[in-house]
Design a protein around this motif. Structure first.
Motif, short mmCIF file in Angstrom:
data_model
loop_
_atom_site.label_atom_id
_atom_site.label_comp_id
_atom_site.label_asym_id
_atom_site.label_seq_id
_atom_site.Cartn_x
_atom_site.Cartn_y
_atom_site.Cartn_z
N ARG A 30 0.82 -1.21 0.00
CA ARG A 30 0.00 0.00 0.00
C ARG A 30 0.86 1.26 0.00
O ARG A 30 0.45 2.30 -0.54
N ALA A 31 2.04 1.19 0.60
CA ALA A 31 2.87 2.39 0.77
C ALA A 31 3.59 2.80 -0.51
O ALA A 31 3.88 3.98 -0.71
N MET A 32 3.85 1.85 -1.40
CA MET A 32 4.62 2.13 -2.62
C MET A 32 3.70 2.27 -3.83
O MET A 32 2.69 1.58 -3.94
N ASP A 33 4.08 3.16 -4.73
CA ASP A 33 3.46 3.22 -6.05
C ASP A 33 4.37 2.42 -6.98
O ASP A 33 5.48 2.85 -7.32
N TRP A 34 3.91 1.27 -7.39
CA TRP A 34 4.76 0.35 -8.17
C TRP A 34 4.78 0.69 -9.66
O TRP A 34 5.60 0.13 -10.40
N LYS A 35 3.91 1.58 -10.11
CA LYS A 35 3.81 1.85 -11.54
C LYS A 35 5.10 2.42 -12.14
O LYS A 35 5.52 2.00 -13.23
N PRO A 36 5.78 3.39 -11.51
CA PRO A 36 7.04 3.88 -12.09
C PRO A 36 8.11 2.80 -12.19
O PRO A 36 8.87 2.76 -13.16
N ILE A 37 8.16 1.94 -11.18
CA ILE A 37 9.14 0.85 -11.22
C ILE A 37 8.78 -0.13 -12.33
O ILE A 37 9.65 -0.59 -13.08
N GLU A 38 7.48 -0.43 -12.45
CA GLU A 38 7.04 -1.34 -13.51
C GLU A 38 7.36 -0.77 -14.89
O GLU A 38 7.83 -1.49 -15.78
N ALA A 39 7.16 0.53 -15.07
CA ALA A 39 7.46 1.17 -16.36
C ALA A 39 8.95 1.09 -16.68
O ALA A 39 9.33 0.82 -17.83
N ALA A 40 9.80 1.31 -15.67
CA ALA A 40 11.24 1.22 -15.89
C ALA A 40 11.67 -0.19 -16.24
O ALA A 40 12.53 -0.40 -17.10
N LEU A 41 11.06 -1.18 -15.60
CA LEU A 41 11.41 -2.57 -15.87
C LEU A 41 10.97 -2.99 -17.27
O LEU A 41 11.66 -3.76 -17.94
N HIS A 42 9.84 -2.47 -17.74
CA HIS A 42 9.35 -2.83 -19.07
C HIS A 42 10.27 -2.34 -20.18
O HIS A 42 10.27 -2.90 -21.28
N LYS A 43 11.07 -1.31 -19.90
CA LYS A 43 12.01 -0.81 -20.90
C LYS A 43 13.09 -1.83 -21.23
O LYS A 43 13.77 -1.71 -22.24
N MET A 44 13.25 -2.81 -20.35
CA MET A 44 14.25 -3.85 -20.59
C MET A 44 13.74 -4.92 -21.55
O MET A 44 14.46 -5.86 -21.88
N TYR A 45 12.47 -4.80 -21.95
CA TYR A 45 11.87 -5.80 -22.83
C TYR A 45 11.38 -5.13 -24.11
O TYR A 45 10.19 -4.84 -24.25
N PRO A 46 12.29 -4.83 -25.03
CA PRO A 46 11.87 -4.19 -26.29
C PRO A 46 10.86 -5.07 -27.02
O PRO A 46 10.84 -6.29 -26.86
#
Length: 316
Positions: A30-46
């Motif tokens: 609940r404390a973290m917004d995971w969306k920015p981390i998820e977006a950064a991780l998706h950049k590793m999968y062209p």
């Protein structure tokens, strides 16, 4: 990409006894917004590589659990498959297949391939700064030794051991491995920066690397004291809280001794991080061979500590 969470999970959660829940993981989620981390991780999968078999955020959260509890890849896979609260945290439904140990290995390799060894912590810390939990009033600096994953090589064995590890002496005892250097925000003991070197590198050598330069004061033990470092603090407008060390043939004045005692009582806050790492997270020794994979491990250990503090701070 969305995690394929099974809708039945939410229904079964409401029917499960309270003992199934994991308060720490629920607070953290609940404390973290995971969306920015998820977006950064998706950049590793062209796009040309196709869709990954498992959402990257699932693998990232599994890695957090692994490093928080000191688990091997097979142990992490088993625990996520076995515990409903862990499944819920990583975003897997009851019918979703748990990523296996090979998938975790490949995820780490991809993180290294895309140079994430020092970026992951900053992604998390950006949110901590937005929540005004990193105040930048005072930074604590220190280092801790970590054993190498392999034994020290024999003198005649040039191919043994870990080529990036090194030797040092502490407390009269030889040590072979690495050294983790930290800069920690004193207000909430949140790790701001971390680097990993051979154990042979002196603590003070990484001072300029971990100190960000935007804090009001720096605290460190006597190993970091030098006239040059005192000048550096003055040039950057940072109050020098490094414990004073006497020059050769000189004794510290009573006022210096009193100030050292006061600063030492503040500086020791960083020690609880090292204590938690080694007692609870199994981080007395590095898990891998080579500096780069171990730098990534250090990033995850730092993130785990900061998220643990976040979960606690949000409930106080």
């Amino acid at each position: 990409m969305k995690t394929t969470t099974n809708p039945q999970l939410g229904l079964l959660d409401s029917l499960m006894p309270a003992t199934v829940a994991n308060d720490f993981l629920e607070k953290l989620d609940r404390a973290m917004d995971w969306k920015p981390i998820e977006a950064a991780l998706h950049k590793m999968y062209p796009a040309r590589t196709g869709h990954p078999p498992h959402p990257p955020l699932v693998l990232f959260k599994m890695s957090l659990l692994q490093h928080c509890y000191g688990l091997s890849d097979p142990q992490c896979e088993e625990m996520v498959a076995d515990r409903l609260s862990w499944r819920r945290f990583v975003g897997l439904g009851l019918q979703d297949k748990v990523p296996d140990e090979t998938t975790l290995v490949r995820f780490r390799q991809r993180l290294l391939q895309y140079g994430q060894q020092e970026k992951l912590l900053q992604l998390v810390n950006h949110q901590l700064e937005e929540k005004e939990l990193i105040l930048k009033t005072c930074t604590l600096v220190d280092a801790t030794l970590l054993q190498a994953a392999r034994r020290a090589p024999a003198k005649q064995d040039k191919d043994g051991g870990d080529g990036d590890a090194g030797y040092t002496i502490k407390g009269g005892q030889p040590h072979y491995g690495y050294k983790a250097h930290l800069a920690v925000d004193e207000s909430n003991t949140l790790i701001r920066q971390a680097t990993l070197t051979s154990a042979s590198v002196h603590d003070s050598r990484e001072f300029d690397t971990v100190v960000r330069g935007d804090e009001e004061m720096v605290l460190a033990d006597k190993a970091y004291w030098s006239q040059a470092r005192s000048r550096w603090c003055g040039e950057h407008g940072i109050a020098n809280g490094i414990l004073r060390k006497p020059s050769r043939g000189e004794k510290l004045t009573p006022s210096n001794l009193r100030m050292n005692a006061l600063l030492s009582s503040l500086r020791c806050g960083i020690e609880k991080i090292f204590g938690w790492w080694k007692r609870s997270a199994g981080y007395r020794r590095v898990r891998y061979v080579g500096r780069e994979p171990n730098r990534l491990e250090l990033q995850f250990k730092c993130i785990c500590w900061n998220l643990k503090r976040l979960a606690n701070l949000r409930t106080t």
